[in-house]
Structure formats: C-alpha cells, structure tokens
Write an enzyme that holds these catalytic residues in place. Structure first.
Site, PDB file in Angstrom:
ATOM      1  N   ASP A 119       0.797  -1.226   0.000  1.00 48.65           N
ATOM      2  CA  ASP A 119       0.000   0.000   0.000  1.00 48.65           C
ATOM      3  C   ASP A 119       0.828   1.275   0.000  1.00 48.65           C
ATOM      4  O   ASP A 119       0.268   2.376   0.069  1.00 48.65           O
ATOM      5  CB  ASP A 119      -0.948   0.012   1.198  1.00 48.65           C
ATOM      6  CG  ASP A 119      -2.091  -0.970   1.028  1.00 48.65           C
ATOM      7  OD1 ASP A 119      -2.681  -1.004  -0.060  1.00 48.65           O
ATOM      8  OD2 ASP A 119      -2.375  -1.724   1.976  1.00 48.65           O
ATOM      9  N   ASP A 185      -6.392  -4.526  -5.964  1.00 50.41           N
ATOM     10  CA  ASP A 185      -6.064  -3.173  -5.502  1.00 50.41           C
ATOM     11  C   ASP A 185      -4.623  -2.775  -5.864  1.00 50.41           C
ATOM     12  O   ASP A 185      -4.313  -1.597  -6.044  1.00 50.41           O
ATOM     13  CB  ASP A 185      -6.205  -3.066  -3.980  1.00 50.41           C
ATOM     14  CG  ASP A 185      -7.378  -3.800  -3.392  1.00 50.41           C
ATOM     15  OD1 ASP A 185      -7.720  -4.884  -3.891  1.00 50.41           O
ATOM     16  OD2 ASP A 185      -7.937  -3.327  -2.390  1.00 50.41           O
TER      17      ASP A 185
END
Length: 420
Positions: A119, A185
C-alpha cells in the site's frame, strides 16, 4: 503462423477499443460543470470542518455513531487525506488547506522506507505525488517518492511476476493461510513505480510495473472481464494456487471496488505504456461495470455485484438481516468516475461519449443530497454511503477517506476538461 495470429489479435483489439493516441477529451457539459464547481466549493468548506476534528497525529478514517474515527500515519489510507487537501488547495488556492496538507506530509516522511505491504503507493503517491505535481521543483518530494518506489519494489517476485500484497493472510473461511496473496487493488500502486522510472531514468521500476500488470491481466480476470479480488501464488513456481476474495461476497463474485481498482489501474498503465492490451482490458472492465444488470439506476453500485444471488456462495456467515437494504459503495463509484474521465480521452468518439456520460451520471449522483453531506455534518467527510469491509461488518454504509479522495479527483479531472 505465430505472426499471423499476433496480427489478428492486434486487429481485434483495435476494433474492440480503438485508441485515441493523442488523448483528446470531449468538452464538459455546462450543467454538469456547474454541479462540479459547486461540489468543489462546498468540499473546501467541509474539509475546513474536518480539519477541526483532528489532532496533528491523526488521519481521518470514517465517521460512525456521531464519532470521527482516525488512524496513524502508518495506516494504508494515510495518503488520501493530505491528497484530498492538496486537490482542494489546487482548486481554491486556500493556504489553510495547504498548511494542513504540509503538516501531514512532514509526519509521513519516514514511511518512504516501509516494506511491510504493497500500500505504499496509496500512502505516498496520493500524498507526495500530488505535492510534487503541484510543486515540481521540490527535490525533497522527488527523493521521497523515489525511495518509496525502491521500498515497494522489494516486494516484487520475478518468479511470480507480481508485487506481493500482504506477507500472508488467512482465507475468509479461516481454513487456509495464503502465503503470496496479490489483490486487484495492487494495480493502483504501480503509478509510483512508473513515476520513479521517469524521475530516475532507470527502466527497472517500469519493467516490474508492466510485468505485474501483465500477470494481473492474465490471472485476475474472468472471460467476461469481471475480477477476482485475491490470487494466491506459489512463490517458488509462480503458479496460481487459488482465486478468492477477502472483501467481496463470494470467491466467484465481483466486488465492486475491486472492479473499480482494475478499471482505474489498467487505464493508468495504458497511459504510461501506450500498450493497447491494457487499454482493451480497461475498456472491457469498464463495460462490465457499466452494463451490469445489477448496477442501480443512479450508477452507485452495491458493494458487490452478486450479493445474495444463486451460484455465489460466501465463505463467511453472511447475514442480510443486518442491513435494511444491500449496502452501496460510493467509493467504488468515485474511483470508477475518475477512471472513466481519463479513459474517455483514449478511445474512439462513440466510446468516449459513453464513458464521459457515465462519469457525469456518477458525479451527478454523488453530488446530490443522497450521497454528499451538507457542510458541518458527517463528521467533516464529504461523501456518505461507502462500504469498506462488509464481510467483517467493518465500515458498512459510512463515509471513507478514499471515497472523498477519488470523488474530489474525479471532480477536478472533470473541471479540467475545458482546459485540456
């Protein structure tokens, strides 16, 4: 024979999703532009209110039961709040917004060395990437972004051809440990790597970003261009071990935000590579989203396209009685709207109009009182009715920082159509 087959594939891709190599967008519609301008102005006011709810070491996460919930700078969502402030500063030239963003950036510098998960792209590119875009002479921002890309690149496995999302995670049915999970993602974090190659002149970052996108295109997508959330790989052989979900309704269902990540991610990869395979994938994923029979009329999707349907069996204890109606996900809508505005500039005229009109419909819905909070309410968040982790009954039908971020990004992209 091989070259003939390749030529046939190229012709087919050209027919299915002709590209506009120059990147030409349609002019915005005046009535939608008025909605966008008003939404941006009220969002500036709303984020002034949100700023008052936070301490220097707090980043906004959500608002539930009359309380603003926050996270530290190490949370995966930390880049969205300063990124939103920077977009709103760009729109308004309001120095208070810039000061608030700058304060958060200062407290995020050490994250450039984080290697624990994928992330980092969200955390650093949504924040420092926007800061560098606005202040391109900042050597410090550039250096931080390059180091962040180096940290992210440590998670790339050449045997798998992907950046590992998490070190490991328990399957949703709690029966298996996924050792090399890659989630859809992760496509969003590739933009940081493309930036690093341009900033340094080193093709390494771009090469691994492309390889990750190719592997995802091969293994995350079904024939109809819907997407799996998670693919678990054998880290030694690169073979797929399982395809499943962590946040969707079922392993074989289509989690709406995952589909949105894919549309946005493959659009961005096409921008950076001009490789028509990625454009084709972005188009087909967008078509699946927009043409799905379960997409509501206002184009704000349910949190999963297949909730409760026959043939989609969750691996967790789904209890529909928890909710009066199937939760929507405004974040998936905002991400898709932002992606469609960009995608509309890369395709032929007919397709371009379809994508832009869909983005206009989504932004109009999100900007209505049904989804956009009035100033001084909603804890300071802009949008209502987003859903984070429904399988765990976490952040269901609430505001979310990334819903705000991509909504504001989409509004800014639309407002800038007139000056492209």
């Amino acid at each position: 024979m091989e070259s003939i087959q390749m030529k046939a594939i190229i012709v087919l891709l050209t027919f299915l999703c002709s590209s506009n190599a120059k990147g030409q967008w349609n002019a915005p519609r005046k009535e939608v532009l008025n909605i966008v301008q008003n939404a941006l102005m009220t969002s500036v006011e709303q984020y002034h209110y949100l700023m008052q709810q936070l301490q220097p070491d707090q980043w906004p996460r959500t608002y539930e039961n009359g309380k603003v919930y926050t996270v530290s700078n190490k949370a995966w969502i930390s880049g969205f709040y300063p990124g939103t402030l920077l977009y709103l500063y760009e729109f308004s030239n309001d120095m208070e917004l810039w000061k608030a963003a700058h304060q958060k950036l200062q407290r995020m510098e050490d994250l450039q060395n984080m290697t624990e998960h994928h992330d980092l792209g969200f955390m650093m590119y949504c924040s420092y990437g926007n800061a560098f875009r606005l202040f391109p002479d900042s050597v410090r921002y550039k250096e931080i972004l390059i180091q962040s890309a180096k940290s992210l690149a440590t998670r790339f496995n050449p045997r798998v051809g992907c950046i590992k999302s998490w070190d490991s995670v328990l399957s949703l049915d709690k029966k298996r440990m996924l050792k090399f999970p890659v989630i859809i993602d992760n496509m969003m974090n590739l933009e940081l790597l493309f930036f690093a190659s341009k900033a340094t002149g080193d093709p390494f970052f771009k090469k691994i970003a492309i390889k990750h996108a190719e592997t995802t295109m091969k293994n995350h997508l079904r024939p109809d261009f819907s997407s799996y959330h998670v693919v678990d790989y054998d880290e030694h052989t690169g073979k797929v071990k399982s395809r499943e979900t962590q946040q969707g309704f079922a392993d074989n269902s289509t989690w709406s935000r995952g589909q949105a990540w894919g549309i946005y991610g493959f659009t961005m990869v096409y921008r950076e590579t001009k490789d028509r395979r990625f454009l084709h994938t972005a188009c087909k994923m967008a078509d699946f989203f927009l043409n799905h029979k379960n997409l509501p009329l206002d184009k704000i999707p349910y949190w999963d396209f297949n909730v409760g349907q026959v043939g989609y069996n969750p691996q967790w204890n789904y209890n529909p009685s928890l909710y009066k109606e199937i939760p929507r996900d405004a974040s998936a809508a905002a991400i898709t709207a932002s992606a469609l505005i960009e995608l509309s500039g890369y395709v032929e005229k007919r397709k371009s109009l379809i994508y832009q009109q869909a983005a206009e419909s989504i932004l109009t819905s999100l900007s209505s009182q049904n989804y956009r909070a009035t100033v001084g309410s909603n804890g300071g968040f802009i949008l209502k009715h987003a859903s984070g982790g429904v399988p765990g009954n976490v952040e269901v039908d609430v505001p979310l920082s990334y819903a705000d971020y991509y909504y504001i990004e989409a509004l800014m992209r639309y407002a800038q159509l007139k000056i492209r």
